[in-house]
Design a protein around this motif. Structure first.
Motif, PDB file in Angstrom:
ATOM      1  N   UNK A   1      12.698  13.614  23.555  1.00 50.84           N
ATOM      2  CA  UNK A   1      13.838  12.723  23.776  1.00 50.84           C
ATOM      3  C   UNK A   1      13.380  11.329  24.210  1.00 50.84           C
ATOM      4  N   UNK A   2      12.207  11.302  24.793  1.00 46.29           N
ATOM      5  CA  UNK A   2      11.661  10.024  25.260  1.00 46.29           C
ATOM      6  C   UNK A   2      10.735   9.392  24.221  1.00 46.29           C
ATOM      7  N   UNK A   3      10.753   9.945  23.028  1.00 48.75           N
ATOM      8  CA  UNK A   3       9.965   9.390  21.919  1.00 48.75           C
ATOM      9  C   UNK A   3       8.460   9.473  22.207  1.00 48.75           C
ATOM     10  N   UNK A   4       8.062  10.569  22.840  1.00 41.00           N
ATOM     11  CA  UNK A   4       6.633  10.790  23.124  1.00 41.00           C
ATOM     12  C   UNK A   4       6.125  11.990  22.328  1.00 41.00           C
ATOM     13  N   UNK A   5       4.813  11.975  22.073  1.00 41.87           N
ATOM     14  CA  UNK A   5       4.163  13.114  21.423  1.00 41.87           C
ATOM     15  C   UNK A   5       3.816  14.167  22.474  1.00 41.87           C
ATOM     16  N   UNK A   6       3.672  15.420  22.022  1.00 46.56           N
ATOM     17  CA  UNK A   6       3.391  16.535  22.935  1.00 46.56           C
ATOM     18  C   UNK A   6       2.231  17.356  22.382  1.00 46.56           C
ATOM     19  N   UNK A   7       1.239  17.605  23.250  1.00 43.99           N
ATOM     20  CA  UNK A   7       0.130  18.502  22.912  1.00 43.99           C
ATOM     21  C   UNK A   7       0.127  19.659  23.908  1.00 43.99           C
ATOM     22  N   UNK A   8      -0.471  20.765  23.489  1.00 41.37           N
ATOM     23  CA  UNK A   8      -0.585  21.943  24.356  1.00 41.37           C
ATOM     24  C   UNK A   8      -2.030  22.401  24.390  1.00 41.37           C
TER      25      UNK A   8
ATOM     26  N   UNK B   1       5.476  21.853  19.532  1.00 43.64           N
ATOM     27  CA  UNK B   1       4.561  20.786  19.926  1.00 43.64           C
ATOM     28  C   UNK B   1       3.983  20.119  18.688  1.00 43.64           C
ATOM     29  N   UNK B   2       3.363  18.963  18.914  1.00 41.62           N
ATOM     30  CA  UNK B   2       2.786  18.208  17.805  1.00 41.62           C
ATOM     31  C   UNK B   2       1.333  18.572  17.541  1.00 41.62           C
ATOM     32  N   UNK B   3       0.674  19.201  18.516  1.00 44.10           N
ATOM     33  CA  UNK B   3      -0.725  19.606  18.314  1.00 44.10           C
ATOM     34  C   UNK B   3      -1.085  20.696  19.308  1.00 44.10           C
ATOM     35  N   UNK B   4      -1.804  21.690  18.809  1.00 42.50           N
ATOM     36  CA  UNK B   4      -2.396  22.726  19.660  1.00 42.50           C
ATOM     37  C   UNK B   4      -3.870  22.392  19.841  1.00 42.50           C
ATOM     38  N   UNK B   5      -4.296  22.192  21.099  1.00 39.47           N
ATOM     39  CA  UNK B   5      -5.702  21.928  21.391  1.00 39.47           C
ATOM     40  C   UNK B   5      -6.322  23.250  21.836  1.00 39.47           C
ATOM     41  N   UNK B   6      -7.146  23.825  20.975  1.00 47.29           N
ATOM     42  CA  UNK B   6      -7.715  25.147  21.228  1.00 47.29           C
ATOM     43  C   UNK B   6      -8.947  25.025  22.119  1.00 47.29           C
ATOM     44  N   UNK B   7      -8.929  25.725  23.225  1.00 47.37           N
ATOM     45  CA  UNK B   7     -10.069  25.726  24.147  1.00 47.37           C
ATOM     46  C   UNK B   7     -11.127  26.702  23.630  1.00 47.37           C
ATOM     47  N   UNK B   8     -11.767  26.317  22.557  1.00 46.42           N
ATOM     48  CA  UNK B   8     -12.744  27.180  21.894  1.00 46.42           C
ATOM     49  C   UNK B   8     -14.122  26.990  22.513  1.00 46.42           C
ATOM     50  N   UNK B   9     -14.226  27.370  23.757  1.00 47.47           N
ATOM     51  CA  UNK B   9     -15.510  27.297  24.466  1.00 47.47           C
ATOM     52  C   UNK B   9     -15.542  28.400  25.515  1.00 47.47           C
TER      53      UNK B   9
END
Length: 707
Positions: free
Chosen positions: A513-520, A551-559
């Motif tokens: 709603x605030x015109x921001x992108x969202x990552x997880x 969400x706009x992107x999933x950041x995978x904690x692949x470590x």
């Protein structure tokens, strides 16, 4: 006067009256089937007012037992029903032939020929052929004889010649009548004198008689070889001749449609097989591509644009004053922000708390396309605080990044790892947020309002992981807080998973709603079997496919595939990363919505003599210490380099009599980036982690990931 056949001059007439010689039957010759048969037609009787009495039939003498080979095919006037055969031609008013004694068949099959006036040759009887009565001729000698349908003709093995008998003579039945070939028992009769040029003697009625073909004498018409039916135009027949035009032979029934299909399949078997394989491959590739790449439309901002509030909402937030503050405007010269394939790094607060160190944020923001400040955490569902009080304020760092790179992507992270909370307290707080609707709403509203207070941030990164149940003890705490009882492991995990998905969806809707992108930030797994991962339950709460809708992107904690409390080994081996990517992608998440967090640190394990993790006096594993790239660069001179795997370097050393093993993942950043770009070109990259306290790591990230 009995009917006679025309006998050539070079053959004595008396020879026709000789009794048959007793010769053994040629079983080999009788075993050869013939393809065509020509019937013998009987003569028409002389006109009479009274019906002629039927001629007596002389019984056939019993023949020797047939050999196991196929019998010589013969023609019978009224055969038993069988496969349809072509209708033979016939000549009206044929004259009967004089019956003669049987003679064994010639051992060699004659060459099929046709001549207008052939010379008859003797032939023997066919063994085992039953006798049949002669057919009566029509009452008038001038009327044509009726047609005899479906009579097989063997013009390849026999010839048809005119034979003449006495005018108006009544034929006498003979044992071999109707068998259509001298090989079936017909023989020459005494000569009555031949007419010139093959014309019938006066008063005689011509008839056709089938006799074996003899050698062609002189320049006569060559015998026509049998042709194969349905020969394609322009091709040679099996006999080598061009297919004759018109109806030169008896009419033939065309092949059935099923036969045509079988013939076409046999003719084009190889092309059909190749086309079938191609179709299967293309179909399979299409189905796999659709299965892997198809995903519901993103519920928020597309990667190339900041979302509009009216198009961003996916879940219902309910009534209320939800913030709609957009981010600060960017220069008109800036291109559209894109998360697809973006490379950046996360700046963590605990590496930025030394005021005497040079602030590297401006350099990092200018050199990287994306920078994420992990600065804020939840002290309670509605209280978002700065994680480290020694750090510069978030507003200060955002301003420095904006001034250095006004067109760059600047994210801020909200985590649930407040230093003031113990792990069990963190689990209780997060369980309340997940399972209590009023608490959840309060948390979503608090995050939205906090985000509205950061106009220089172009997006939010959600890192709710530490408060999720990690093991069965944590799960028991969560069930107690939620008021659940009697649930199995799977049932409890499924409930928490659904609650987690709804929470992330609501936060994403409020921030959009605030015109921001969202990552997880997403913990990872490579299977669905939570029963074998009771010490690492948190990743099983994530439904990657459903979360990717919000969400706009999933950041995978692949470590941390080799973690601090486990045995030493590579921290992020490529094989494990590939398994995670394939598994998450199988949920229908497009590659363009995925990013991989690459470790930019090292683990230093204290090990035993066998190379395994050392245990404390209480029998607990001694947790490995985390080293920055700067610390590794300073200490590795005293270490022994053991090996390199997937770009990661293993070092060994001994301190105070205790062996150590160090695995440095920061040394693999360049190698891992090249591998990901080659195999997964649409993935985003996030180096975890950099800060002022790690100038070597920051410089490495900017040099390798910088645009």
């Amino acid at each position: 006067m009995p009917d006679t056949e025309h006998v050539p001059e070079d053959e004595p007439a008396a020879e026709a009256e000789q009794p048959p010689r007793a010769e053994p039957a040629d079983n080999d010759q009788a075993a050869k089937p013939r393809d065509w048969f020509q019937p013998v037609f009987d003569p028409a009787p002389a006109p009479s007012t009274a019906s002629p009495a039927p001629s007596p039939v002389t019984p056939q003498a019993p023949d020797p037992a047939p050999s196991p080979a196929k019998p010589v095919p013969t023609f019978t006037p009224n055969p038993a029903p069988g496969p349809a055969r072509p209708t033979p031609g016939f000549t009206p008013n044929p004259a009967p032939a004089q019956p003669r004694s049987a003679k064994p068949a010639s051992p060699a099959k004659p060459v099929p020929t046709f001549t207008p006036n052939p010379v008859p040759s003797p032939a023997g009887p066919a063994p085992g052929v039953p006798a049949s009565p002669a057919k009566k001729a029509p009452s008038s000698g001038s009327d044509p004889a009726p047609a005899r349908p479906n009579a097989p003709v063997d013009d390849a093995a026999t010839i048809v010649m005119p034979v003449y008998g006495a005018k108006g003579a009544q034929p006498q039945a003979r044992p071999d009548a109707g068998h259509g070939s001298t090989a079936a028992g017909a023989g020459p009769s005494p000569a009555t004198g031949a007419s010139p040029a093959g014309q019938p003697p006066s008063g005689e009625i011509p008839m056709l008689r089938a006799v074996p073909a003899g050698p062609v004498k002189g320049a006569q018409e060559p015998a026509r070889k049998p042709v194969k039916s349905d020969t394609p135009s322009g091709r040679k027949t099996r006999a080598g001749d061009a297919k004759p035009h018109g109806n030169s032979g008896p009419p033939k029934r065309g092949p059935a449609p099923s036969g045509k299909l079988r013939s076409a399949f046999r003719l084009h078997r190889l092309p059909i097989a190749v086309l079938t394989v191609i179709v299967v491959i293309v179909t399979t590739a299409t189905l796999v591509s659709v299965r892997l790449d198809a995903s519901p439309p993103p519920a928020g901002a597309p990667p190339l644009d900041i979302p509009a509030a009216s198009k961003a909402q996916v879940v219902s937030l309910g009534s209320g004053a939800w913030p709609t503050t957009p981010p600060a405007s960017v220069p008109s010269s800036c291109k559209q922000a894109a998360l697809k394939g973006a490379a950046g790094a996360s700046v963590v607060s605990f590496l930025d708390d030394n005021s005497k160190q040079r602030d590297l944020v401006a350099t990092e923001a200018k050199g990287l396309g994306l920078i994420d400040f992990s600065w804020t955490s939840l002290a309670s569902p509605t209280d978002l605080t700065q994680s480290d009080q020694f750090d510069p304020s978030l507003e200060t760092e955002l301003t420095a990044a904006d001034q250095a790179a006004p067109c760059g992507l600047r994210f801020v992270t909200v985590s649930d790892n407040a230093p003031a909370l113990s792990h069990s307290a963190d689990v209780r707080m997060m369980t309340k947020i997940l399972t209590n609707s009023s608490v959840r709403r309060a948390n979503v509203l608090a995050v939205a309002r906090w985000m509205a207070s950061q106009p220089l941030a172009t997006g939010l990164t959600i890192d709710y992981e530490n408060g999720l149940p990690q093991n069965l003890s944590d799960l028991a705490i969560a069930e107690q807080v939620a008021g659940w009882s009697g649930l199995s492991l799977d049932e409890a995990v499924n409930r928490l998973s659904n609650d987690y998905t709804e929470l992330i969806g609501e936060i994403a809707a409020a921030v959009h709603r605030e015109h921001r992108l969202v990552r997880l930030m997403a913990p990872v797994r490579s299977s669905d079997d939570v029963d074998v991962a009771t010490t690492d339950i948190a990743p099983y709460l994530l439904n990657y496919g459903a979360l990717a809708q919000y969400v706009d992107q999933l950041v995978l904690k692949a470590y941390d595939f080799s973690f601090a409390t486990g045995n030493p080994g590579p921290i992020a081996p490529f094989t494990d990363i590939a398994k995670v990517l394939t598994y998450v992608h199988s949920y229908g998440v497009p590659w363009s919505k995925l990013a991989v967090a690459e470790p930019l640190y090292a683990y230093n394990w204290t090990v035993n003599n066998k190379g395994g993790i050392a245990l404390s006096a209480k029998g607990q594993p001694i947790s490995a210490t985390t080293l920055t790239a700067t610390q590794v660069a300073a200490a590795k001179k005293q270490w022994k380099k053991a090996k390199t795997e997937n770009g990661e370097t293993e070092y060994t050393y001994v301190s105070a009599g205790q062996p150590h093993i160090v695995w440095d993942a920061s040394s693999a950043l360049k190698t891992e980036l090249a591998w990901l770009r080659r195999n997964y070109p649409q993935l985003g990259i996030d180096a975890w982690k950099i800060g002022n306290a790690d100038p070597a790591g920051s410089a490495l990230a900017v040099a390798i990931l910088g645009s």
